[in-house]
Scaffold this active site. Structure first.
Site, mmCIF file in Angstrom:
data_model
loop_
_atom_site.group_PDB
_atom_site.id
_atom_site.type_symbol
_atom_site.label_atom_id
_atom_site.label_comp_id
_atom_site.label_asym_id
_atom_site.label_seq_id
_atom_site.Cartn_x
_atom_site.Cartn_y
_atom_site.Cartn_z
ATOM 1 C CG PHE A 128 -5.243 5.167 6.081
ATOM 2 C CD1 PHE A 128 -4.139 4.341 5.856
ATOM 3 C CD2 PHE A 128 -5.095 6.526 5.842
ATOM 4 C CE1 PHE A 128 -2.921 4.856 5.418
ATOM 5 C CE2 PHE A 128 -3.883 7.056 5.397
ATOM 6 C CZ PHE A 128 -2.799 6.223 5.184
ATOM 7 C CB CYS B 49 -4.969 1.331 8.000
ATOM 8 S SG CYS B 49 -3.244 0.964 7.756
ATOM 9 C CB THR C 198 -0.864 0.035 1.270
ATOM 10 O OG1 THR C 198 -0.047 -0.423 2.345
ATOM 11 C CG2 THR C 198 -2.080 -0.828 1.137
HETATM 12 C C1 HEM Z 1 -0.660 4.233 2.429
HETATM 13 C C2 HEM Z 1 -0.556 3.141 3.116
HETATM 14 C C3 HEM Z 1 -1.714 2.278 3.587
HETATM 15 C C4 HEM Z 1 -3.015 2.250 3.171
HETATM 16 C C5 HEM Z 1 -3.669 3.111 2.088
HETATM 17 C C6 HEM Z 1 -3.681 1.235 3.946
HETATM 18 C C7 HEM Z 1 -5.033 0.931 3.831
HETATM 19 C C8 HEM Z 1 -5.702 0.046 4.671
HETATM 20 C C9 HEM Z 1 -7.131 -0.174 4.648
HETATM 21 C C10 HEM Z 1 -8.130 0.484 3.699
HETATM 22 C C11 HEM Z 1 -7.418 -1.085 5.605
HETATM 23 C C12 HEM Z 1 -8.806 -1.629 5.945
HETATM 24 C C13 HEM Z 1 -9.126 -2.800 5.073
HETATM 25 C C14 HEM Z 1 -10.535 -3.331 5.262
HETATM 26 O O1 HEM Z 1 -11.411 -2.639 5.782
HETATM 27 O O2 HEM Z 1 -10.750 -4.475 4.819
HETATM 28 C C15 HEM Z 1 -6.159 -1.448 6.217
HETATM 29 C C16 HEM Z 1 -6.041 -2.365 7.222
HETATM 30 C C17 HEM Z 1 -4.819 -2.782 7.714
HETATM 31 N N1 HEM Z 1 -3.588 -2.248 7.426
HETATM 32 FE FE1 HEM Z 1 -3.186 -0.734 6.216
HETATM 33 N N2 HEM Z 1 -2.773 0.664 4.776
HETATM 34 C C18 HEM Z 1 -1.560 1.278 4.597
HETATM 35 C C19 HEM Z 1 -0.381 1.012 5.245
HETATM 36 C C20 HEM Z 1 -0.222 0.014 6.165
HETATM 37 C C21 HEM Z 1 1.002 -0.286 6.842
HETATM 38 C C22 HEM Z 1 2.322 0.474 6.641
HETATM 39 C C23 HEM Z 1 0.753 -1.350 7.639
HETATM 40 C C24 HEM Z 1 1.682 -2.047 8.555
HETATM 41 C C25 HEM Z 1 2.698 -1.518 9.124
HETATM 42 C C26 HEM Z 1 -0.645 -1.709 7.471
HETATM 43 C C27 HEM Z 1 -1.276 -2.756 8.121
HETATM 44 C C28 HEM Z 1 -2.647 -2.955 8.105
HETATM 45 C C29 HEM Z 1 -3.300 -3.995 8.886
HETATM 46 C C30 HEM Z 1 -2.630 -5.000 9.770
HETATM 47 C C31 HEM Z 1 -4.670 -3.883 8.647
HETATM 48 C C32 HEM Z 1 -5.797 -4.706 9.231
HETATM 49 C C33 HEM Z 1 -6.284 -4.014 10.453
HETATM 50 C C34 HEM Z 1 -7.378 -4.796 11.157
HETATM 51 O O3 HEM Z 1 -8.326 -5.248 10.501
HETATM 52 O O4 HEM Z 1 -7.243 -4.937 12.355
HETATM 53 N N3 HEM Z 1 -1.202 -0.851 6.582
HETATM 54 N N4 HEM Z 1 -5.129 -0.722 5.636
#
Ligand code: HEM
Ligand SMILES: Cc1cc2nc3c(=O)[nH]c(=O)nc-3n(C[C@H](O)[C@H](O)[C@H](O)COP(=O)(O)OP(=O)(O)OC[C@H]3O[C@@H](n4cnc5c(N)ncnc54)[C@H](O)[C@@H]3O)c2cc1C
Ligand SMILES: Cc1cc2nc3c(=O)[nH]c(=O)nc-3n(C[C@H](O)[C@H](O)[C@H](O)COP(=O)(O)O)c2cc1C
Length: 1029
Positions: free
Chosen positions: A397, A404, A270
């Site tokens: 996010f 996220c 991402t």
């Molecule tokens: C620009 C960067 C990022 C974007 C646009 C992004 C976007 C997202 C989005 C939209 C979700 C929700 C997904 C859903 O509802 O199904 C999510 C969940 C998550 N993201 Fe990110 N993310 C980014 C960076 C990161 C980074 C750097 C990490 C780790 C260090 C990360 C780890 C996670 C994790 C573990 C989840 C699941 C959270 C949960 O359901 O408890 N993401 N992200």
């Protein structure tokens, strides 16, 4: 009563599998949203999926009392590797809660600040690489940012370092490739029958292999961690030894592994997408790039960014927010009602229904972002505007508990990366005409996007990188290098810079380069954008450039923006320069705007003007002569000088030329269908359908750029005149930009001089002198070419090599696309007027337009070099379907209007309310049939026929007459908020505008000047013109 949710036609049993693009599902979903509106449904193998595309519906599903995250079919497949990791855990799964509570502190603002050193370490490896590889290196930013973000998550969250360090390796890390393939295949599996899956043994074996590659890395990291626990506890430490108070236990190893993999995947893909989108949007928007650079220079300067800089640069934050708005890497998230519910007050959705939130479209909803939602404008995120957005309007996010967890991590990482890059480099696109293409795995990111990173604050470094469409189309760089090689190192340096969209300025620049050695100069040629901020002082700088609607050419936009913001009065001290402008007087108010602006700013800020600006008007007889005169002033030579020599050799027939063409960056399109639209005897108009090259996308209103070949008839004439056999090809060995030349351009007076110097008979000499003396009437007006003159004067003994040097390089031609992607996203159609008429010169050879003859001769299956070029932001239909269009066009100016109407017809067929538009169309006689669209209530057509008197035209010969006649309807549509589109010749466009101004004059009782001013101001965002010539 519940409103039915629309759905495209389906195939029995399989449902809508065929409706979704396998490689790029988001593209299909976007188009379906454009067609069906706020909500639609698809059925894939019995699984019903709803897609919502407006802010209003998104905001409603953000109520976590009614809705919860759903693990959709793709994520269910991915669970094969990441099981109950945070991202893919089912709502209520206990290990999700444990991991969430244990890991949240790692991602708190202070936790992330502690990762500063690690992040800077990784970022500096990237900047070192770009510095070491130098400005010539063609960088794939998506690949380099992926290396960076993978390194960062490993190092900063998992203390795992040395296995990565792959910044300088050609190929991506095996984990990244395995992950990408695994995710793509997971997506495909979600849409495949299990019986089909079972019959794909090699695909299944590869899937398993990829899963093992990913799991092995996670296992290696975990083993390494256990063998060498880090001094500072990290994310793994918390998972390995943390005990969750609420559950009274820690995570099992299987869950630790699942989360390790989750972080490796979610933590890099991402963020690298975000960095690539931000780079793309900044390069497309020079003003934003300049403001960002200024902020970084002022607030950080030359020192490395520190922890204190994080979140302190408002414009940088605005750029990041706006990039995530237009390019949300996680472009779909899935949610589901906890109980049966009514959405939007009218759509019934059952408990557990799959609702995909189309964030890509929602981030463009005009209800929140306005009519300019498609534009990249960081300002909309500044000065409290971001904070004042309606709740949930900006959602890259995710939402709520399942939003996220890594947001602060990526936020800091992106800031440090962008500050470090823009402190050190000027970024330029390898192909300034590049338009966004997407690639999709679990996330989306720009595809086929390449840049160069030019170190800042250094000596000028001018490169040989193809940049204009013509350079790109003709791959002239090998030839140019050859030219430089022939120039001696002892010669004085000369810098030739150009800004060009269709190749005229570029071919003039090439002429300057070709001639330079004979004047004692070693010339280097580049686009203006490649030299932003580094105008050289150790040699003359010659600039050749054009204007487009008063704006710079695509490859001069950054340069012009930079100039417009220069403050120091002696900023260009020591620069010796001269400017030549290519323009067209038809653009009365903006004629030569850009060349003039460049000349004024350079001269006004300390540069020394070597010679007055040259001003070439392409619509005038003296165009080429003006250039020749300006060129001669520069070199201090006379027009009587001989043409530069060119080494040529003939080679046997072969496919070299075709093969070279096929390697161009322009894609290869395939002809699907061709149709003549006109009755026999009338000038030919054609409808041509192409299948675009893979990955190319378009919007209604865009153009297709075509690289044509000369008509065979003209090539044969040239070969016959020089006594060449038909089965020979000619290989050029010189600085000539290309083997593809224009054979029918009018001869210049300089060409006549060259012909006069050749061996001549008395009669031919006299004929040439007569042509020279009556140049406008006998050469330019009737468009007499060098070839025409040579054919008429057999006694002129001109070497073939000299003839070839006299000819300009082949230009690309642009055509308005006459279809809509809602009709077919992979196909485009053109509406073509074929230029085939008795020559104005009166010679017996008919005049055949190069590109239109080439296109008219195509047959289904033929391959053509083509590329989609974006139209100006204003020349697209509005998203709001209740806004009527008033379209004014003549001849093949109908093309874009046809695309607009086709789009609205598709939307109407999909059940949406569409306003009735007005089409004013002028041509010789009745032609293309628009009755279906009229019957659908899409459009009301008002015609004018110049050569045919039929009832429908109501006596109107020209489209302007018809507008005048139907004044009342125009006024009515104005009041209904209509948008106006005009397309065709400049004469017709000027005529139509005059009638509109007259309406203003009459309605408001104003004089012409006041009416013009009111018209211009009042219709600023509602009146768009597209002029063909
Ligand atoms: C620009 C960067 C990022 C974007 C646009 C992004 C976007 C997202 C989005 C939209 C979700 C929700 C997904 C859903 O509802 O199904 C999510 C969940 C998550 N993201 Fe990110 N993310 C980014 C960076 C990161 C980074 C750097 C990490 C780790 C260090 C990360 C780890 C996670 C994790 C573990 C989840 C699941 C959270 C949960 O359901 O408890 N993401 N992200
Ligand atoms: C933004 C844009 C969109 C366009 N969209 C379309 C479109 O949708 N459909 C379409 O058909 N065209 C369109 N055009 C025009 C198109 O790009 C070409 O200019 C056109 O097809 C002619 O190109 P050609 O190579 O066939 O002719 P060329 O070889 O370039 O010859 C054209 C030149 O020859 C001159 N000429 C014409 N007839 C004669 C004659 N009998 N004797 C001597 N000289 C003559 C013309 O004045 C012109 O200068 C568009 C142009 C622009 C800029
Ligand atoms: C859509 C369009 C807009 C144009 N706008 C202007 C303009 O504002 N001012 C001007 O002097 N010339 C204008 N021109 C003419 C071009 O600048 C001219 O054709 C020039 O030779 C193109 O150079 P290039 O082939 O190097 O891109 C325009 C041409 C087109 C097709």
């Amino acid at each position: 009563m519940s409103t039915p949710i629309p759905s495209p036609p389906a195939i029995p049993f399989l449902g809508h599998i065929h409706t979704i693009d396998k490689q790029l599902p988001i593209a299909s979903i976007r188009l379906l949203a454009q067609k069906y509106g706020e909500i639609f449904q698809l059925n894939v193998l019995g699984d019903t999926r709803f897609y919502i595309s407006t802010y209003a519906l998104l905001n409603e599903v953000c109520d976590d009392k009614r809705f919860e995250k759903k693990i959709n079919a793709n994520l269910l497949q991915a669970r094969g590797a990441v099981s109950d990791g945070l991202f893919t855990a089912q709502p209520g799964e206990e290990n999700w809660g444990i991991a969430h509570r244990l890991l949240m502190p790692c991602f708190s603002p202070t936790g992330i600040l502690d990762m500063y050193d690690g992040m800077m370490d990784v970022v500096s490896q990237l900047t070192m690489k770009w510095e070491r590889f130098g400005p010539q290196d063609c960088i794939d930013p998506a690949a380099d940012f992926t290396r960076l973000t993978l390194d960062a998550i490993c190092l900063c969250a998992m203390s795992y370092r040395w296995a990565f360090q792959r910044m300088c390796k050609e190929e991506p890390h095996p984990f990244a490739s395995a992950m990408s393939d695994f995710l793509v295949e997971s997506g495909l599996r979600a849409n495949r029958l299990s019986i089909v899956q079972a019959m794909m043994p090699s695909t299944n074996a590869k899937y398993e292999e990829d899963r093992n590659t990913m799991t092995k890395l996670a296992q290696d990291i975990l083993d390494d961690h256990r063998a060498h626990p880090p001094k500072q506890p990290d994310l793994i430490s918390r998972m390995v030894s943390g005990i969750d108070k609420e559950a009274g236990r820690g995570l099992p190893d299987s869950s630790i592994m699942a989360n390790l993999l989750t972080f490796l995947v979610a933590g890099h893909e991402t963020t690298s997408g975000m960095l690539t989108f931000a780079t793309y949007y900044l390069l497309k928007n020079p003003e934003a790039m300049r403001k960002l650079r200024e902020e970084i220079d002022t607030m950080v300067g030359d020192r490395p960014p520190s922890k204190k800089d994080v979140n302190k640069l408002p414009y940088l934050l605005a750029v990041m927010r706006e990039s995530l708005r237009l390019g949300p890497p996680a472009s779909l998230r899935t949610t589901s009602p906890k109980e049966e519910t009514i959405l939007g007050g009218k759509y019934t959705l059952g408990k557990g229904a799959t609702i995909n939130c189309n964030i890509y479209a929602i981030h463009r909803d005009p209800a929140v972002w306005g009519d300019d939602a498609e534009l990249f404008r960081p300002e909309r995120m500044l000065d409290g505007k971001f904070e004042a957005l309606p709740p949930n309007a900006w959602q890259p996010f995710g939402f709520g508990m399942r939003a996220c967890i890594g947001r602060a991590f990526s936020w800091q990482e992106v800031q440090l990366t962008m500050i470090s890059i823009f402190q050190r480099f000027d970024l330029v696109m390898r192909d300034p005409t590049y338009e966004l293409e997407l690639k999709q795995t679990l996330t989306i990111k720009p595809h086929n996007f390449f840049i160069h990173a030019i170190p800042r604050k250094d000596r000028p470094r001018l490169l040989h990188i193809p940049s204009g469409p013509t350079a790109q189309a003709t791959r002239g760089e090998e030839k140019r290098s050859a030219a430089f090689a022939t120039a001696s190192k002892d010669m004085k340096p000369l810098y030739v810079l150009y800004g060009s969209n269709t190749g005229t300025s570029e071919s003039f620049a090439q002429r300057l380069v070709s001639a330079a050695p004979s004047h004692g100069f070693r010339a280097t040629m580049e686009t203006l954008d490649k030299v932003t901020e580094y105008l050289p002082t150790n040699g003359p700088v010659l600039i050749v450039t054009a204007s487009y609607e008063g704006q710079p050419a695509d490859n001069a936009r950054h340069f012009v923006n930079y100039l417009e913001n220069i403050k120091a009065s002696d900023a260009f001290k020591g620069v010796n320069y001269s400017v030549f402008g290519c323009g067209n007087r038809d653009w009365t108010t903006t004629y030569q705007r850009i060349p003039k602006l460049i000349d004024d700013i350079l001269g006004g800020h300390g540069a020394n003007r070597l010679a007055p600006r040259g001003e070439g008007d392409v619509s005038g007889a003296e165009f080429f002569d003006t250039f020749d005169q300006w060129e001669n002033t520069e070199y201090g030579t006379s027009t009587e000088e001989a043409a530069p020599a060119l080494n040529i050799k003939t080679v046997s027939t072969g496919t070299a030329r075709a093969e070279r063409l096929r390697q161009r960056d322009m894609g290869l399109g395939t002809v699907v269908d061709t149709k003549v639209l006109t009755a026999s005897g009338a000038p030919i108009k054609m409808h041509i359908e192409f299948k675009l090259s893979e990955g190319a996308t378009y919007r209604a209103g865009d153009y297709l750029a075509i690289l044509p070949k000369n008509p065979d008839r003209i090539v044969h004439r040239a070969m016959a005149r020089f006594g060449l056999q038909e089965d020979m090809e000619i290989e050029l060995d010189s600085s000539s930009p290309t083997g593809y030349v224009e054979l029918q351009q009018p001869a210049r007076t300089r060409d006549l001089d060259i012909l006069l110097q050749a061996k001549n008979s008395k009669a031919s000499k006299a004929a040439l002198k007569d042509l020279k003396a009556n140049y406008t009437n006998k050469v330019f007006g009737p468009r007499l070419s060098v070839l025409d003159i040579l054919e008429d004067n057999k006694a002129i003994d001109l070497p073939l090599s000299t003839f070839l040097t006299m000819l300009p390089a082949m230009r690309i031609r642009q055509y308005s696309i006459s279809s809509s992607p809602l009709w077919d996203a992979e196909h485009v159609t053109l509406t073509l007027s074929v230029v085939n008429a008795p020559a104005r010169s009166g010679r017996k050879e008919k005049f055949l337009g190069v590109a239109s003859t080439f296109l008219a001769g195509l047959r289904p299956g033929d391959k053509v070099q083509l590329a989609v070029r974006a139209a100006s932001a204003a020349f697209h239909p509005p998203q709001d379907l209740t806004v009527p269009l008033v379209m004014v066009c003549a001849g093949s100016g109908l093309a874009p209007m046809r695309g607009f109407l086709q789009e609205r017809a598709e939307q109407k067929k999909a059940g949406r309310e569409v306003a009735t538009s007005l089409l004013f169309y002028g041509c010789r006689a009745p032609g293309e049939d628009s009755s279906t669209w009229e019957q659908m209530g899409i459009v009301d057509v008002r015609v004018a026929f110049s050569r045919c008197d039929v009832e429908r035209a109501k006596g109107c010969k020209y489209v302007q007459d018809r507008i005048a006649l139907d004044k009342e309807d125009i006024v009515k549509s104005f009041r209904a908020g209509a948008k106006y589109y005009v397309c065709g010749s400049s004469k017709m466009a000027a005529g139509a505008k005059q009638v509109f101004i007259r309406f203003v004059q009459e309605t408001k009782n104003l004089d012409e000047a006041a009416a013009t001013e009111l018209f211009t101001k009042g219709l600023q965002d509602r009146y768009a013109t597209d002029v063909f010539e």
